[in-house]
Structures are given as C-alpha cells and as structure tokens.
Design an enzyme around this catalytic site. Structure first.
Site, PDB file in Angstrom:
ATOM      1  N   CYS A   1       0.831  -1.201   0.000  1.00  0.00           N
ATOM      2  CA  CYS A   1       0.000   0.000   0.000  1.00  0.00           C
ATOM      3  C   CYS A   1       0.875   1.264   0.000  1.00  0.00           C
ATOM      4  CB  CYS A   1      -0.989  -0.036   1.164  1.00  0.00           C
ATOM      5  SG  CYS A   1      -2.378   1.127   1.004  1.00  0.00           S
TER       6      CYS A   1
ATOM      7  N   HIS B   1      -3.602  -5.650   0.955  1.00  0.00           N
ATOM      8  CA  HIS B   1      -2.908  -5.928   2.207  1.00  0.00           C
ATOM      9  C   HIS B   1      -2.911  -7.424   2.537  1.00  0.00           C
ATOM     10  CE1 HIS B   1      -2.410  -1.803   3.893  1.00  0.00           C
ATOM     11  NE2 HIS B   1      -3.408  -1.539   3.074  1.00  0.00           N
TER      12      HIS B   1
ATOM     13  N   GLU C   1      -1.133  -8.847   4.814  1.00  0.00           N
ATOM     14  CA  GLU C   1      -0.964  -9.004   6.264  1.00  0.00           C
ATOM     15  C   GLU C   1      -2.299  -8.901   7.003  1.00  0.00           C
ATOM     16  OE1 GLU C   1      -1.082  -4.561   5.851  1.00  0.00           O
ATOM     17  OE2 GLU C   1      -0.422  -6.278   4.636  1.00  0.00           O
TER      18      GLU C   1
END
Length: 206
Positions: free
Chosen positions: A62, A179, A181
């Site tokens: 990002c 994302h 994660e």
C-alpha cells in the site's frame, strides 16, 4: 515459521543488519503532495535504496508500494483512484506468474481475497514500460473476480491492465496495493494472504 522482527523508525540511519526490509501501509505525512512523495525522503530511505540496489529484498504494501515507486525502486506510479474516492473493502487478485519470490507458492489459477484501503492506488506506467514489464514477468497480480477472471468491471481503482502489484527488473523489490498481512491469520477469518509470506520465507534466506 517465526522470524525476528526489527522495528526501524523513519529517521533511523542504520538498517541494523536486517536480511529483508518491509515497508508497511499507512498514511505517511497525511499523504500530502502525493502519497509516499515526502516519505521517500525520510532518512531511512537512503539506506533502503542502497540496500535494494545491492540486491537486498524489499517489499512494500500500500503506502509502502507508493514510497518505493516514488523512490524509483519500482517502475510506474500510483495515482488517485479513478473515482477520486477512498476505497476500503475486500477485492480479489490473481497471480500473473509464480516465478518470483512473493508468488512462488501461489496458484496462478486461483483468486485470492485481500482487503484494500487506499485513495491513491491506481497503478500507471507508460506503454513502453508496460511492454518491458510483461516481457520480464514483472507484473505480479491483477484485480479479478472471485473466479480469477480479469475484467474492467472488477478493477476497483482504475489501475492500468488491472495491475495490483509489480516488482523491479532484478526481482528483489516488490510492491502491491492489497494488504496480505490483513488476511493472514485465522482470527481474521481470512488466510489468503498467508501464502504470500510463506512464499517469501521459502525463497529469501533469512
């Protein structure tokens, strides 16, 4: 596979001997001017750039992706979303290849569900740059539907060719807007992003 994590501050001037650098998402300097444009000049970035140019593994997610593009470690640029609105929702991406460090364990025929949260995630590169990237397998992910079909209708931000992630020519610097994660733990109800980190650990000698 647990790994030791070293937290680095943006004003640090020493990478402390890390084996890999990950630039996380966020909103550096309020995303003023251009997302990542000011953070690119943070003191730590001089050392990240040197690390990358010496072949070190660098991964930006990002805002981290935006910073790497602003630092010219990755080709292209991230522009404002085509509808000029902040987008925060789950999307699907399909690996464009599985010959890189972060895609090595991924299924090219599978769509992976990951969240996005950005206002400036529209990837752009000129046609000559895109041609070189295609030839060198530098396009990592494209936005798709749940079945892995890439269409303009499922492109959340107007990225050229539905591109959601890219790498550099030497394939040691990587960036993506979604994302992984935030989709890598059972507690989150989605583990589609875990395979990306497992790919990294299987390929990078840490």
């Amino acid at each position: 596979m647990e790994q030791q994590v070293v937290e680095l501050w943006h004003k640090d001037t020493n990478l402390q001997g890390v084996d890999a650098v990950i630039l996380p998402g966020g909103f550096t300097y309020g995303d003023y001017l251009r997302s990542g444009a000011i953070a690119r000049y943070s003191p730590i970035m001089e050392h990240v750039i040197r690390f990358a140019n010496n072949g070190g593994f660098v991964f930006g997610v990002c805002n981290g992706f935006q910073i790497l593009c602003e630092a010219r470690l990755l080709p292209g640029a991230l522009l404002h979303n085509s509808k000029q609105k902040f987008i925060c929702r789950n999307v699907y991406i399909r690996p464009d290849n599985n010959s890189t460090t972060i895609t090595s364990l991924l299924d090219k025929n599978k769509a992976y569900k990951l969240p996005i949260a950005h206002a400036g995630g529209r990837y752009y590169a000129d046609e000559e740059t895109l041609k070189r990237m295609r030839q060198n397998y530098q396009i990592l992910f494209r936005y798709s539907d749940a079945n892995g079909i890439v269409t303009e209708e499922v492109n959340p931000n107007g990225s050229i060719d539905n591109i959601a992630g890219v790498c550099n020519e030497n394939k040691n610097v990587y960036g993506m807007m979604p994302h992984p994660e935030r989709a890598a733990d059972d507690e989150l109800g989605n583990t589609d992003g875990r395979a990306i980190f497992e790919s990294i650990l299987s390929m990078v000698k840490i």
